[in-house]
Design a protein around this motif. Structure first.
Motif, mmCIF file in Angstrom:
data_model
loop_
_atom_site.group_PDB
_atom_site.id
_atom_site.type_symbol
_atom_site.label_atom_id
_atom_site.label_comp_id
_atom_site.label_asym_id
_atom_site.label_seq_id
_atom_site.Cartn_x
_atom_site.Cartn_y
_atom_site.Cartn_z
ATOM 1 N N PHE A 1 8.308 -47.102 -27.988
ATOM 2 C CA PHE A 1 9.019 -47.896 -28.993
ATOM 3 C C PHE A 1 8.265 -47.836 -30.314
ATOM 4 C CE2 PHE A 1 8.553 -52.110 -31.049
ATOM 5 C CZ PHE A 1 9.764 -52.143 -31.729
ATOM 6 N N SER A 2 8.972 -47.580 -31.414
ATOM 7 C CA SER A 2 8.423 -47.586 -32.766
ATOM 8 C C SER A 2 7.234 -46.627 -32.847
ATOM 9 C CB SER A 2 8.065 -49.017 -33.159
ATOM 10 O OG SER A 2 7.832 -49.128 -34.552
ATOM 11 N N LEU A 3 6.025 -47.118 -33.152
ATOM 12 C CA LEU A 3 4.863 -46.238 -33.160
ATOM 13 C C LEU A 3 4.768 -45.484 -31.841
ATOM 14 C CD1 LEU A 3 2.089 -45.226 -34.239
ATOM 15 C CD2 LEU A 3 1.092 -47.305 -33.253
ATOM 16 N N GLY A 4 4.972 -46.189 -30.731
ATOM 17 C CA GLY A 4 4.910 -45.551 -29.416
ATOM 18 C C GLY A 4 5.997 -44.512 -29.224
ATOM 19 N N GLY A 5 7.160 -44.731 -29.837
ATOM 20 C CA GLY A 5 8.229 -43.735 -29.774
ATOM 21 C C GLY A 5 7.850 -42.469 -30.512
ATOM 22 N N GLY A 6 7.176 -42.646 -31.654
ATOM 23 C CA GLY A 6 6.694 -41.486 -32.392
ATOM 24 C C GLY A 6 5.610 -40.740 -31.638
ATOM 25 N N VAL A 7 4.697 -41.481 -31.013
ATOM 26 C CA VAL A 7 3.642 -40.855 -30.214
ATOM 27 C C VAL A 7 4.255 -40.105 -29.027
ATOM 28 C CG1 VAL A 7 1.637 -41.293 -28.738
ATOM 29 C CG2 VAL A 7 1.881 -42.509 -30.918
ATOM 30 N N ALA A 8 5.227 -40.733 -28.352
ATOM 31 C CA ALA A 8 5.877 -40.077 -27.213
ATOM 32 C C ALA A 8 6.548 -38.777 -27.647
ATOM 33 C CB ALA A 8 6.894 -41.027 -26.585
ATOM 34 N N MET A 9 7.204 -38.797 -28.816
ATOM 35 C CA MET A 9 7.810 -37.571 -29.344
ATOM 36 C C MET A 9 6.754 -36.491 -29.566
ATOM 37 S SD MET A 9 10.754 -38.020 -32.200
ATOM 38 C CE MET A 9 12.417 -38.540 -31.770
ATOM 39 N N VAL B 1 5.573 -33.240 -19.677
ATOM 40 C CA VAL B 1 6.539 -34.339 -19.807
ATOM 41 C C VAL B 1 7.799 -34.044 -19.001
ATOM 42 C CG1 VAL B 1 7.887 -35.727 -21.434
ATOM 43 C CG2 VAL B 1 5.670 -34.791 -22.133
ATOM 44 N N GLY B 2 8.283 -35.062 -18.265
ATOM 45 C CA GLY B 2 9.561 -34.935 -17.570
ATOM 46 C C GLY B 2 10.708 -35.190 -18.525
ATOM 47 N N ARG B 3 10.958 -36.466 -18.820
ATOM 48 C CA ARG B 3 11.972 -36.858 -19.799
ATOM 49 C C ARG B 3 11.344 -37.785 -20.828
ATOM 50 N NH1 ARG B 3 17.718 -37.571 -16.439
ATOM 51 N NH2 ARG B 3 17.771 -35.383 -15.768
ATOM 52 N N LEU B 4 12.018 -37.880 -21.982
ATOM 53 C CA LEU B 4 11.499 -38.646 -23.103
ATOM 54 C C LEU B 4 12.530 -39.669 -23.558
ATOM 55 C CD1 LEU B 4 9.668 -39.147 -25.651
ATOM 56 C CD2 LEU B 4 10.822 -37.179 -26.692
ATOM 57 N N VAL B 5 12.083 -40.914 -23.750
ATOM 58 C CA VAL B 5 12.906 -41.949 -24.379
ATOM 59 C C VAL B 5 12.150 -42.422 -25.618
ATOM 60 C CG1 VAL B 5 13.970 -44.225 -24.151
ATOM 61 C CG2 VAL B 5 13.874 -42.686 -22.171
ATOM 62 N N SER B 6 12.749 -42.203 -26.783
ATOM 63 C CA SER B 6 12.118 -42.592 -28.043
ATOM 64 C C SER B 6 13.002 -43.631 -28.722
ATOM 65 C CB SER B 6 11.941 -41.367 -28.944
ATOM 66 O OG SER B 6 11.347 -41.742 -30.172
ATOM 67 N N ALA B 7 12.475 -44.854 -28.823
ATOM 68 C CA ALA B 7 13.262 -45.972 -29.359
ATOM 69 C C ALA B 7 12.744 -46.392 -30.730
ATOM 70 C CB ALA B 7 13.206 -47.163 -28.400
ATOM 71 N N SER B 8 13.654 -46.581 -31.677
ATOM 72 C CA SER B 8 13.333 -47.128 -33.001
ATOM 73 C C SER B 8 12.220 -46.344 -33.683
ATOM 74 C CB SER B 8 12.931 -48.607 -32.884
ATOM 75 O OG SER B 8 13.977 -49.360 -32.328
ATOM 76 N N ALA B 9 12.257 -45.024 -33.539
ATOM 77 C CA ALA B 9 11.253 -44.153 -34.161
ATOM 78 C C ALA B 9 11.965 -43.173 -35.091
ATOM 79 C CB ALA B 9 10.462 -43.414 -33.090
ATOM 80 N N HIS B 10 11.894 -43.435 -36.395
ATOM 81 C CA HIS B 10 12.555 -42.552 -37.360
ATOM 82 C C HIS B 10 11.742 -41.269 -37.505
ATOM 83 C CE1 HIS B 10 9.944 -45.512 -39.340
ATOM 84 N NE2 HIS B 10 9.602 -44.544 -40.172
ATOM 85 N N VAL C 1 17.052 -43.873 -28.918
ATOM 86 C CA VAL C 1 17.523 -45.252 -28.836
ATOM 87 C C VAL C 1 17.242 -45.951 -30.165
ATOM 88 C CG1 VAL C 1 17.421 -47.433 -27.571
ATOM 89 C CG2 VAL C 1 16.943 -45.283 -26.380
ATOM 90 N N ALA C 2 18.163 -46.814 -30.594
ATOM 91 C CA ALA C 2 17.928 -47.635 -31.780
ATOM 92 C C ALA C 2 18.737 -48.908 -31.675
ATOM 93 C CB ALA C 2 18.303 -46.882 -33.053
ATOM 94 N N ALA C 3 18.282 -49.938 -32.375
ATOM 95 C CA ALA C 3 19.076 -51.154 -32.537
ATOM 96 C C ALA C 3 20.143 -50.896 -33.595
ATOM 97 C CB ALA C 3 18.183 -52.310 -32.970
ATOM 98 N N ASP C 4 21.228 -51.655 -33.549
ATOM 99 C CA ASP C 4 22.266 -51.455 -34.571
ATOM 100 C C ASP C 4 21.858 -52.048 -35.919
ATOM 101 O OD1 ASP C 4 22.527 -54.127 -33.896
ATOM 102 O OD2 ASP C 4 24.684 -54.027 -33.455
ATOM 103 N N ALA C 5 20.739 -52.792 -35.957
ATOM 104 C CA ALA C 5 20.176 -53.287 -37.223
ATOM 105 C C ALA C 5 18.683 -52.979 -37.219
ATOM 106 C CB ALA C 5 20.433 -54.774 -37.389
#
Length: 276
Positions: free
Chosen positions: A105-113, A123-132, A207-211
């Motif tokens: 999530f966020s910083l962690g989403g960027g690191v995961a990417m 890596v098997g699969r990746l979920v990156s949330a709220s990471a522009h 993944v992202a929030a709608d806001a």
């Protein structure tokens, strides 16, 4: 080792791995296919507590405190997502994991990417949330606020959950201003990961929030780079992205609560638990 660090190590429920010069804190919960779960900036793995029972019902979850966060002390290097990604890759080797899934999530989403960019074979699969993936994707008023993040802001953050968490668990609680300085410096760096995303070979859920911190259109753009949303999916899904990528925009959420939402847990599990 300082007394404070010794206390943190003996009272915390996790363990430490020495990787790339970082004394990296992690906890292991549950059983099943392994998932490494990475938190946002100024946070720690324990912020996922509201959704952890859902995730650990079917997965082994490895919660990591990234460099300078939570129970992982800072080291003499920038807060660079690529360097932190190499820490995670080294942790995967340290734990002997076979292509675990990465969820961030966020910083962690960027690191995961970055782990998927730099070490796709781990890596098997990746979920990156709220990471522009571009700095200019963030709402302009937020970029202006990010420019004011320095160690001098520590005094004004003493009533925040981030400060309370850091003072409670960090090996060196006095390092909070240093963390703010490094976060501020990292957020001031321009970046554009378009080509790296276009080349992703790991099945990825965006993944992202709608806001969120960036508008939903940005995350749709990221999905398009992964061959998503360019045509009808077809009755049998034959028109979906060839790489197995997916997109989820979650309703009624923001950048500040998506990581604790049951919706985030649900879409994460739905993506990770698909047949492989």
């Amino acid at each position: 080792m300082s007394t404070t660090q010794h206390t943190a190590e003996t009272t915390a429920p996790g363990r430490y791995a020495d990787v790339n010069g970082v004394h990296l804190y992690y906890e292991t919960h549950g059983a099943g296919r392994p998932m490494i779960l990475l938190h946002g900036g100024l946070m720690s793995g324990e912020l996922f507590a509201p959704i952890l029972p859902t995730l650990t019902a079917t997965h082994q979850v490895i919660l990591v405190d990234l460099q300078g966060h939570g129970r992982t002390a800072d080291v003499d290097r920038p807060l660079d997502m690529a360097l932190m990604a190499d820490d995670i890759a080294a942790l995967i080797d340290h734990l002997g994991l076979d292509r675990p899934d990465l969820v961030g999530f966020s910083l962690g989403g960027g690191v995961a990417m970055q782990v998927a960019f730099r070490h796709p074979e781990k890596v098997g699969r990746l979920v990156s949330a709220s990471a522009h993936i571009r700095r200019d994707a963030v709402h302009p008023e937020l970029l202006a606020q990010q420019g004011q993040v320095t160690g001098a802001a520590a005094e004004f953050m003493k009533d925040t959950p981030m400060y309370e968490l850091y003072q409670r668990v960090a090996p060196r609680p006095e390092d909070f201003p240093r963390l703010l300085d490094k976060i501020g410096e990292a957020m001031a760096q321009d970046f554009d990961l378009t080509e790296q995303v276009r080349g992703l070979r790991v099945p990825t859920l965006i993944v992202a929030a709608d806001a969120d911190m960036a508008p939903p259109s940005h995350y749709v753009e990221v999905f398009k780079l992964l061959d998503g949303g360019l045509r009808d999916g077809g009755w049998g899904g034959e028109g979906r992205p060839a790489g197995g990528h997916a997109l989820a925009i979650l309703p009624g959420l923001t950048h500040y609560d998506i990581d604790q939402s049951p919706l985030f847990a649900a879409v994460t599990l739905a993506f990770l638990d698909q047949p492989r």
